[in-house]
Write a protein that holds these residues in place. Structure first.
Motif, PDB file in Angstrom:
ATOM      1  N   HIS A  19       8.105 -12.815  -5.864  1.00  0.00           N
ATOM      2  CA  HIS A  19       8.543 -13.597  -4.706  1.00  0.00           C
ATOM      3  C   HIS A  19       8.001 -15.021  -4.788  1.00  0.00           C
ATOM      4  CE1 HIS A  19      10.037  -9.959  -2.796  1.00  0.00           C
ATOM      5  NE2 HIS A  19       8.866  -9.388  -2.974  1.00  0.00           N
ATOM      6  N   THR A  20       6.697 -15.120  -4.981  1.00  0.00           N
ATOM      7  CA  THR A  20       6.034 -16.418  -5.138  1.00  0.00           C
ATOM      8  C   THR A  20       5.056 -16.283  -6.300  1.00  0.00           C
ATOM      9  OG1 THR A  20       4.114 -15.982  -3.709  1.00  0.00           O
ATOM     10  CG2 THR A  20       6.150 -16.687  -2.617  1.00  0.00           C
ATOM     11  N   GLU A  21       4.300 -17.313  -6.556  1.00  0.00           N
ATOM     12  CA  GLU A  21       3.325 -17.263  -7.651  1.00  0.00           C
ATOM     13  C   GLU A  21       2.228 -16.237  -7.387  1.00  0.00           C
ATOM     14  OE1 GLU A  21       3.452 -18.697 -10.611  1.00  0.00           O
ATOM     15  OE2 GLU A  21       5.421 -19.483 -10.036  1.00  0.00           O
ATOM     16  N   ILE A  22       1.976 -15.914  -6.124  1.00  0.00           N
ATOM     17  CA  ILE A  22       0.875 -14.988  -5.807  1.00  0.00           C
ATOM     18  C   ILE A  22       1.337 -13.750  -5.046  1.00  0.00           C
ATOM     19  CG2 ILE A  22      -0.869 -16.810  -5.814  1.00  0.00           C
ATOM     20  CD1 ILE A  22      -0.775 -16.692  -2.702  1.00  0.00           C
ATOM     21  N   GLU A  23       2.636 -13.538  -4.928  1.00  0.00           N
ATOM     22  CA  GLU A  23       3.132 -12.386  -4.183  1.00  0.00           C
ATOM     23  C   GLU A  23       4.263 -11.698  -4.939  1.00  0.00           C
ATOM     24  OE1 GLU A  23       2.266 -14.031   0.327  1.00  0.00           O
ATOM     25  OE2 GLU A  23       3.613 -15.068  -1.049  1.00  0.00           O
ATOM     26  N   TYR A  24       4.017 -10.460  -5.337  1.00  0.00           N
ATOM     27  CA  TYR A  24       4.989  -9.648  -6.058  1.00  0.00           C
ATOM     28  C   TYR A  24       5.185  -8.337  -5.299  1.00  0.00           C
ATOM     29  CZ  TYR A  24       4.265 -12.377 -10.450  1.00  0.00           C
ATOM     30  OH  TYR A  24       4.177 -13.360 -11.414  1.00  0.00           O
ATOM     31  N   THR A  25       6.359  -7.739  -5.478  1.00  0.00           N
ATOM     32  CA  THR A  25       6.585  -6.381  -4.993  1.00  0.00           C
ATOM     33  C   THR A  25       6.611  -5.430  -6.182  1.00  0.00           C
ATOM     34  OG1 THR A  25       7.775  -6.964  -2.972  1.00  0.00           O
ATOM     35  CG2 THR A  25       8.227  -4.795  -3.898  1.00  0.00           C
ATOM     36  N   PHE A  26       5.764  -4.415  -6.121  1.00  0.00           N
ATOM     37  CA  PHE A  26       5.704  -3.372  -7.138  1.00  0.00           C
ATOM     38  C   PHE A  26       6.374  -2.119  -6.572  1.00  0.00           C
ATOM     39  CE2 PHE A  26       2.435  -6.306  -8.257  1.00  0.00           C
ATOM     40  CZ  PHE A  26       2.278  -6.219  -9.639  1.00  0.00           C
ATOM     41  N   SER A  27       7.450  -1.680  -7.208  1.00  0.00           N
ATOM     42  CA  SER A  27       8.084  -0.413  -6.834  1.00  0.00           C
ATOM     43  C   SER A  27       7.384   0.695  -7.602  1.00  0.00           C
ATOM     44  CB  SER A  27       9.583  -0.429  -7.160  1.00  0.00           C
ATOM     45  OG  SER A  27      10.256  -1.410  -6.393  1.00  0.00           O
ATOM     46  N   MET A  28       6.739   1.591  -6.856  1.00  0.00           N
ATOM     47  CA  MET A  28       5.899   2.633  -7.449  1.00  0.00           C
ATOM     48  C   MET A  28       6.558   4.000  -7.298  1.00  0.00           C
ATOM     49  SD  MET A  28       3.486   0.646  -8.389  1.00  0.00           S
ATOM     50  CE  MET A  28       2.520   1.987  -9.128  1.00  0.00           C
ATOM     51  N   GLU A  29       6.551   4.765  -8.372  1.00  0.00           N
ATOM     52  CA  GLU A  29       7.113   6.109  -8.317  1.00  0.00           C
ATOM     53  C   GLU A  29       6.352   6.956  -7.292  1.00  0.00           C
ATOM     54  OE1 GLU A  29       8.705   8.643 -11.888  1.00  0.00           O
ATOM     55  OE2 GLU A  29       6.559   9.019 -11.668  1.00  0.00           O
ATOM     56  N   TYR A  30       7.106   7.550  -6.365  1.00  0.00           N
ATOM     57  CA  TYR A  30       6.461   8.367  -5.337  1.00  0.00           C
ATOM     58  C   TYR A  30       7.469   9.340  -4.745  1.00  0.00           C
ATOM     59  CZ  TYR A  30       4.015   9.835  -1.145  1.00  0.00           C
ATOM     60  OH  TYR A  30       3.427  10.603  -0.180  1.00  0.00           O
ATOM     61  N   PHE A  31       7.060  10.580  -4.622  1.00  0.00           N
ATOM     62  CA  PHE A  31       7.878  11.617  -4.000  1.00  0.00           C
ATOM     63  C   PHE A  31       7.089  12.183  -2.819  1.00  0.00           C
ATOM     64  CE2 PHE A  31       8.872  11.411  -8.483  1.00  0.00           C
ATOM     65  CZ  PHE A  31      10.272  11.394  -8.505  1.00  0.00           C
ATOM     66  N   GLY A  32       7.585  11.999  -1.623  1.00  0.00           N
ATOM     67  CA  GLY A  32       6.877  12.507  -0.456  1.00  0.00           C
ATOM     68  C   GLY A  32       7.256  11.738   0.792  1.00  0.00           C
ATOM     69  N   ASP A  33       6.763  12.207   1.920  1.00  0.00           N
ATOM     70  CA  ASP A  33       7.059  11.567   3.195  1.00  0.00           C
ATOM     71  C   ASP A  33       6.170  10.341   3.388  1.00  0.00           C
ATOM     72  OD1 ASP A  33       8.912  13.538   3.826  1.00  0.00           O
ATOM     73  OD2 ASP A  33       7.416  14.818   4.788  1.00  0.00           O
ATOM     74  N   VAL A  34       6.763   9.299   3.916  1.00  0.00           N
ATOM     75  CA  VAL A  34       6.017   8.074   4.212  1.00  0.00           C
ATOM     76  C   VAL A  34       6.806   7.295   5.260  1.00  0.00           C
ATOM     77  CG1 VAL A  34       7.127   6.793   2.336  1.00  0.00           C
ATOM     78  CG2 VAL A  34       4.915   6.023   3.211  1.00  0.00           C
ATOM     79  N   LYS A  35       6.093   6.559   6.110  1.00  0.00           N
ATOM     80  CA  LYS A  35       6.717   5.761   7.156  1.00  0.00           C
ATOM     81  C   LYS A  35       6.430   4.278   6.933  1.00  0.00           C
ATOM     82  CE  LYS A  35       6.402   9.088  10.998  1.00  0.00           C
ATOM     83  NZ  LYS A  35       5.823   9.316  12.359  1.00  0.00           N
ATOM     84  N   PRO A  36       7.334   3.409   7.384  1.00  0.00           N
ATOM     85  CA  PRO A  36       7.014   1.987   7.384  1.00  0.00           C
ATOM     86  C   PRO A  36       5.738   1.748   8.183  1.00  0.00           C
ATOM     87  CG  PRO A  36       9.323   2.352   7.960  1.00  0.00           C
ATOM     88  CD  PRO A  36       8.672   3.698   7.954  1.00  0.00           C
ATOM     89  N   GLY A  37       4.895   0.858   7.708  1.00  0.00           N
ATOM     90  CA  GLY A  37       3.661   0.560   8.412  1.00  0.00           C
ATOM     91  C   GLY A  37       2.466   1.340   7.914  1.00  0.00           C
ATOM     92  N   GLN A  38       2.702   2.453   7.182  1.00  0.00           N
ATOM     93  CA  GLN A  38       1.591   3.146   6.563  1.00  0.00           C
ATOM     94  C   GLN A  38       1.142   2.361   5.321  1.00  0.00           C
ATOM     95  OE1 GLN A  38       3.336   7.262   6.198  1.00  0.00           O
ATOM     96  NE2 GLN A  38       1.511   7.832   7.368  1.00  0.00           N
ATOM     97  N   PHE A  39       0.077   2.826   4.674  1.00  0.00           N
ATOM     98  CA  PHE A  39      -0.425   2.103   3.510  1.00  0.00           C
ATOM     99  C   PHE A  39      -0.976   3.076   2.474  1.00  0.00           C
ATOM    100  CE2 PHE A  39      -4.044   2.685   6.285  1.00  0.00           C
ATOM    101  CZ  PHE A  39      -5.115   2.897   5.450  1.00  0.00           C
ATOM    102  N   PHE A  40      -1.067   2.586   1.257  1.00  0.00           N
ATOM    103  CA  PHE A  40      -1.687   3.308   0.156  1.00  0.00           C
ATOM    104  C   PHE A  40      -2.910   2.539  -0.306  1.00  0.00           C
ATOM    105  CE2 PHE A  40       2.560   5.051  -0.032  1.00  0.00           C
ATOM    106  CZ  PHE A  40       2.394   6.351  -0.501  1.00  0.00           C
ATOM    107  N   GLU A  41      -3.882   3.265  -0.814  1.00  0.00           N
ATOM    108  CA  GLU A  41      -4.993   2.639  -1.530  1.00  0.00           C
ATOM    109  C   GLU A  41      -4.592   2.574  -3.007  1.00  0.00           C
ATOM    110  OE1 GLU A  41      -7.791   1.374  -0.512  1.00  0.00           O
ATOM    111  OE2 GLU A  41      -8.001   2.073   1.563  1.00  0.00           O
ATOM    112  N   VAL A  42      -4.534   1.366  -3.547  1.00  0.00           N
ATOM    113  CA  VAL A  42      -4.170   1.144  -4.942  1.00  0.00           C
ATOM    114  C   VAL A  42      -5.446   0.831  -5.713  1.00  0.00           C
ATOM    115  CG1 VAL A  42      -2.859  -0.292  -6.532  1.00  0.00           C
ATOM    116  CG2 VAL A  42      -1.883   0.314  -4.313  1.00  0.00           C
TER     117      VAL A  42
END
Length: 264
Positions: A19-42
């Protein structure tokens, strides 16, 4: 607490979008329930881990939009499609789209605050019959800081979109001004029954909620998201504790009736 909630799992990077020099979106393989607004520890071994909000949800992946701001995220940016990252989660409370169905909906997001609400916006963009009027006010510091530019072009077709920047150089033809500038002119049929989501920097959230209340929104119809100071994700380290609430467990999404008492 179940042991697996602590354990990271290996996830493949399906796609990387800059998106910018310091902001990227990583699409990560995941199978399971998740809602907008939740988060993962990477996490990356030897470097640590960082909490990252879900910015998109697919049948076999989640999007994590990451800003390069420190040791862990800097190392994440050295990974590419086909590489893998460790993740654990999802954690916290998210946005439930059922809360907003059959209602007028206003979403106000500032900067990276667009990430946690993107799933809600996408849902109602694709299911316009499940909501009434919808307005998205999104603000960024400058035109060069705008995330999800392709998404905004699509969303503009399905809802009232107000995309604004704090300041712009000559030649920029879009809106200029803080998101709060546009709240008084919202086209609402019935403010007391309308719903709103506000996500962004603390000052922006505070004044945006104030503006919505002045327009007649009810406190119980406003949701906010707090993401500052989260660390472990499971309410053990205490870094995100505000009063008797742990943002990572009790939030990060709160109804405003609760969130207004969380003085950070």
């Amino acid at each position: 607490m179940k042991g697996q909630e602590y354990a990271p799992f290996l996830s493949k990077i399906v796609k990387v979008k800059k998106h910018t020099e310091i902001e990227y979106t990583f699409s990560m393989e995941y199978f399971g329930d998740v809602k907008p607004g939740q988060f993962f520890e990477v996490s990356i071994p030897k470097y640590g881990e960082a909490p990252i909000s879900v910015s998109g949800i697919g049948p076999d992946y989640v999007d994590l939009t990451i800003r390069r701001v420190g040791r862990v995220t800097g190392e994440v940016f050295e990974r590419y499609e086909g590489d893998s990252l460790f993740m654990r989660g999802p954690y916290g409370n998210g946005f439930d789209v059922d809360d907003y169905k059959d209602s007028e909906l206003v979403i106000i997001a500032g900067g990276t605050g667009v990430s946690p609400v993107r799933g809600v916006v996408e849902y109602f963009s694709h299911h316009p019959g499940e909501r009434k009027g919808m307005t998205l006010i999104a603000g960024f510091k400058s035109p060069g800081d705008i995330l999800f530019q392709a998404d905004f072009k699509e969303w503009d077709k399905t809802m009232d979109l107000i995309l604004t920047v704090d300041g712009a150089e000559d030649g920029y033809g879009g809106r200029v001004g803080l998101v709060t500038k546009y709240i008084p002119d919202l086209d609402l049929k019935d403010a007391p029954s309308a719903k709103a989501i506000v996500v962004g920097p603390p000052a922006m959230m505070r004044f945006s909620v104030k503006g919505l209340l002045e327009r007649g929104f009810l406190e119980e119809n406003i949701w906010v998201s707090y993401e500052r100071k989260m660390c472990c994700g499971i309410g053990k380290c205490g870094h995100c504790r505000i009063g008797d609430k742990y943002v990572c467990v009790d939030g990060p999404v709160f109804p405003y009736t609760v969130g207004k008492n969380l003085l950070d």
